[in-house]
Scaffold this motif. Sequence first.
Motif, PDB file in Angstrom:
ATOM      1  N   PRO A  15     -12.025  -1.382   2.623  1.00  0.00           N
ATOM      2  CA  PRO A  15     -11.270  -2.237   3.531  1.00  0.00           C
ATOM      3  C   PRO A  15     -10.556  -3.317   2.727  1.00  0.00           C
ATOM      4  CG  PRO A  15     -13.586  -2.868   3.572  1.00  0.00           C
ATOM      5  CD  PRO A  15     -13.428  -1.794   2.518  1.00  0.00           C
ATOM      6  N   ARG A  16      -9.283  -3.497   2.992  1.00  0.00           N
ATOM      7  CA  ARG A  16      -8.518  -4.568   2.343  1.00  0.00           C
ATOM      8  C   ARG A  16      -7.910  -5.421   3.411  1.00  0.00           C
ATOM      9  NH1 ARG A  16      -4.612  -3.292  -2.738  1.00  0.00           N
ATOM     10  NH2 ARG A  16      -3.605  -5.146  -1.899  1.00  0.00           N
ATOM     11  N   THR A  76     -14.002  -5.938  -0.427  1.00  0.00           N
ATOM     12  CA  THR A  76     -13.030  -6.575  -1.316  1.00  0.00           C
ATOM     13  C   THR A  76     -12.642  -7.948  -0.805  1.00  0.00           C
ATOM     14  OG1 THR A  76     -11.109  -5.732  -0.119  1.00  0.00           O
ATOM     15  CG2 THR A  76     -11.999  -4.339  -1.856  1.00  0.00           C
ATOM     16  N   GLY A  77     -12.274  -8.754  -1.730  1.00  0.00           N
ATOM     17  CA  GLY A  77     -11.385  -9.855  -1.525  1.00  0.00           C
ATOM     18  C   GLY A  77     -11.742 -11.066  -0.718  1.00  0.00           C
ATOM     19  N   THR A  78     -13.018 -11.437  -0.578  1.00  0.00           N
ATOM     20  CA  THR A  78     -13.283 -12.739  -0.002  1.00  0.00           C
ATOM     21  C   THR A  78     -13.577 -13.684  -1.149  1.00  0.00           C
ATOM     22  OG1 THR A  78     -14.318 -11.568   1.805  1.00  0.00           O
ATOM     23  CG2 THR A  78     -14.537 -13.959   1.793  1.00  0.00           C
ATOM     24  N   GLU A 125      -4.589  -2.265  -9.932  1.00  0.00           N
ATOM     25  CA  GLU A 125      -5.820  -2.462  -9.163  1.00  0.00           C
ATOM     26  C   GLU A 125      -5.588  -2.075  -7.722  1.00  0.00           C
ATOM     27  OE1 GLU A 125      -6.706  -6.783  -9.277  1.00  0.00           O
ATOM     28  OE2 GLU A 125      -6.102  -6.785  -7.178  1.00  0.00           O
ATOM     29  N   ILE A 126      -6.677  -1.697  -7.054  1.00  0.00           N
ATOM     30  CA  ILE A 126      -6.583  -1.350  -5.633  1.00  0.00           C
ATOM     31  C   ILE A 126      -7.252  -2.433  -4.795  1.00  0.00           C
ATOM     32  CG2 ILE A 126      -8.718  -0.018  -5.339  1.00  0.00           C
ATOM     33  CD1 ILE A 126      -6.942   2.128  -3.937  1.00  0.00           C
ATOM     34  N   GLY A 127      -7.746  -3.479  -5.450  1.00  0.00           N
ATOM     35  CA  GLY A 127      -8.436  -4.563  -4.761  1.00  0.00           C
ATOM     36  C   GLY A 127      -9.409  -5.213  -5.717  1.00  0.00           C
ATOM     37  N   ILE A 128     -10.102  -6.241  -5.218  1.00  0.00           N
ATOM     38  CA  ILE A 128     -11.101  -6.919  -6.040  1.00  0.00           C
ATOM     39  C   ILE A 128     -12.414  -6.891  -5.291  1.00  0.00           C
ATOM     40  CG2 ILE A 128     -11.784  -9.131  -7.044  1.00  0.00           C
ATOM     41  CD1 ILE A 128      -8.831  -9.665  -7.553  1.00  0.00           C
ATOM     42  N   SER A 129     -13.405  -6.246  -5.894  1.00  0.00           N
ATOM     43  CA  SER A 129     -14.690  -6.087  -5.233  1.00  0.00           C
ATOM     44  C   SER A 129     -15.503  -7.361  -5.311  1.00  0.00           C
ATOM     45  CB  SER A 129     -15.461  -4.943  -5.889  1.00  0.00           C
ATOM     46  OG  SER A 129     -16.839  -5.052  -5.617  1.00  0.00           O
ATOM     47  N   THR A 130     -16.112  -7.735  -4.180  1.00  0.00           N
ATOM     48  CA  THR A 130     -17.017  -8.882  -4.188  1.00  0.00           C
ATOM     49  C   THR A 130     -18.443  -8.435  -3.886  1.00  0.00           C
ATOM     50  OG1 THR A 130     -16.282  -9.279  -1.922  1.00  0.00           O
ATOM     51  CG2 THR A 130     -15.339 -10.668  -3.635  1.00  0.00           C
TER      52      THR A 130
END
Lengths: 415, 415
Positions: free
Chosen positions: B205-206, B226-228, B381-386
């Motif tokens: 999910p992005r 991803t991305g928080t 990149e396809i996103g940043i994993s948190t």
Amino acid sequence: MARLKTSEVWRKARKARLAARAAARLDSQTKNKILLSMADYLEQGLAVVLKANAQDVMAARPRLPASLLDRLILNERRVKVMADGLRAVAKLPDPNKRLVERIKRPNRLRIEKITVPLGVIALIYEARPNVTADAAGLCLKAGSAVILRGGSDAARSNQVIVRILRKALRANNAPEDIVQSIETTSRRAVTELLNLRGYVDLLIPRGGAGLIQKVVAESSLPVLETGTGNCHVYVDEYADVRKAVRITVNAKCQRPSVCNAAESLLVHQKIAARFFGALKMDEVLFYACPRARRYLPQARPAREADYAREYLDLAMSVKIVDSLDEAIEHIYRYGTKHTETIVTENKQNAEKFLREIDAAAVMVNASTRFTDGGEFGFGCEIGISTQKLHARGPLGLRELMSYKYLVRGQGQVRA
Amino acid sequence: MARLKTSEVWRKARKARLAARAAARLDSQTKNKILLSMADYLEQGLAVVLKANAQDVMAARPRLPASLLDRLILNERRVKVMADGLRAVAKLPDPNKRLVERIKRPNRLRIEKITVPLGVIALIYEARPNVTADAAGLCLKAGSAVILRGGSDAARSNQVIVRILRKALRANNAPEDIVQSIETTSRRAVTELLNLRGYVDLLIPRGGAGLIQKVVAESSLPVLETGTGNCHVYVDEYADVRKAVRITVNAKCQRPSVCNAAESLLVHQKIAARFFGALKMDEVLFYACPRARRYLPQARPAREADYAREYLDLAMSVKIVDSLDEAIEHIYRYGTKHTETIVTENKQNAEKFLREIDAAAVMVNASTRFTDGGEFGFGCEIGISTQKLHARGPLGLRELMSYKYLVRGQGQVRA
């Protein structure tokens, strides 16, 4: 702020979350000392452990089948095996703070990727008290806190074992809260555990397909699915019949109740007469296709569902195929991506099988039973993953780690 | 056998599952040719893309805020950027079939661990049509099929882009079904997508926190969150004030709407007067603790919740701390484990921060904005994993892969 949840699960989850920071900071020597203390205390506590276990066994005997009862039973030898398992983990290299990669950027940023603990690992498993000590030891060595939820039939055994493990933590001045176990046996406790978002970094279900399905469907936590294995042995046209027989017998019969045991046998039609002529597996109940039944008159006819079954017993589906491609298609359709093996002396067929089969382990001329942390040289395992995310196959210490990037600059900003 | 589900989601999931096998078998050269075709066709189709996009923009204008509308809008330059992105992916090394490790066992089993494609990757994202081409290109290069579910405000743009991408697959004799997009805009379609067990190997999910929460809570698929990013800049007692100002301004203001922008500023009390004396950030709305408000008279008083907010705007929480330990505790409490940076000339403090902060990226004297696939040298990149499972931080091609073990024997069985 939301009101604090006060159930056992939530209380212990908060304790585990805090203890995880301490676990991550333990140095290798301290972790190893704790593991050795755990082993010693387990052996010293033998009488108490066996007493609690005897109560569990007595209570469970009327309702558990023999195979599950056997997994529940502890004796002096089995406790010794648990203790030695912890000692073996102490000897393994520390998986924490390993340098994975070093990157230098043109802007002079220096980036290091290093392993770090996951944090809090939760494990839901069946009534197998040995898993309690194994899992706690592995998670500790991996620098994580652990929340254990064993099958309720082993509740008394687990309670005693966890008490001993926590005593070993205290004795080495480490927080006992690194090891938590959930004692409430209600369904609600499991539901709470499955939804400890922000408190649990990894949830590992170990057990039957039903448990794993439930966990995957209901949990909002990152999960590693383990242990569903419909493993195939494919006897190729170019197989060495002696090897094929030896591998088939070993893969099916050496320990039928485990996930890396073979459940399905595929035989090329050109070698079927010779192979079945040499195969002696009278103790196995076969579910066979019509052509295979010509060689296995005692076999039951296979329905389609039989090809998909994980028997976990002395039973097996059998199908005769006309080509390697047909074998690969059959495995694609019915396999669970755990372990598949081809028996062949033909290098091209071997390489095609290795290339095209999508499974955690793909083998040539070896028993499926080798998919195992010990057999792969990991020194241990906490389960065998059948998913593709994070880790596949045997889960050793390395697979219980995460990583982080360390970035060192001299004032760099983005243009 | 269960009755075949015939909704769009299920039909396309089955097609993607089949196409994934073909995608995994594509050689590097073919994949790169497809990527270049995709780029060329996108540029050739510029007029059609812009026409569809204009319709999306017109329909969305009344209901979307300016920042989201901006992400929806395509123009000639942006389409060129999309095409060049695909060309850049073509230039990256193929992440498939890489040898990760070789193990020789005492029983002469030879084990190789090699990278393999995940299979089917599903992506749920906002109304950003550029993501459609980016994600399809990355998944193709990673040897996986992709199911795209973009925001409904970009439906017409996505439909045209996907048609072009699929044309490029066909033109290179590859199955167009490698790229799927879900056009049904109902909630039910999303619910179906979230539960395609056995058909989707990874769901990414992005988007905003709400989307990600929903996906994590409702999905039974393996997910990469991803991305928080509630990223902190900590200005240590021993900071170089010029670097501290430059990094703070860059981390907050260079692109406030992205996840690696800083949202919180911590300043050691001993350097506060000098630091705030040098800081010029009039365009930023500060939510500050009482001590910080002495230096920032225009700031609003920070409530506790303000320390946890991801502003994604020219706003920021500020707190003065008395020690490095207090800064670390503050970050532990309010951070989202994305990116944290310390500004200091004190090596011990730097190393303590690097060691004790648990985040995807921990930095010294560098802007948080560097947590990015391109800036890390991944090329994309396809996103940043948190999350901590599977992959942390920027998700490049390598992070879109799984692995398998190849085991070669000579008839070995387990004793």
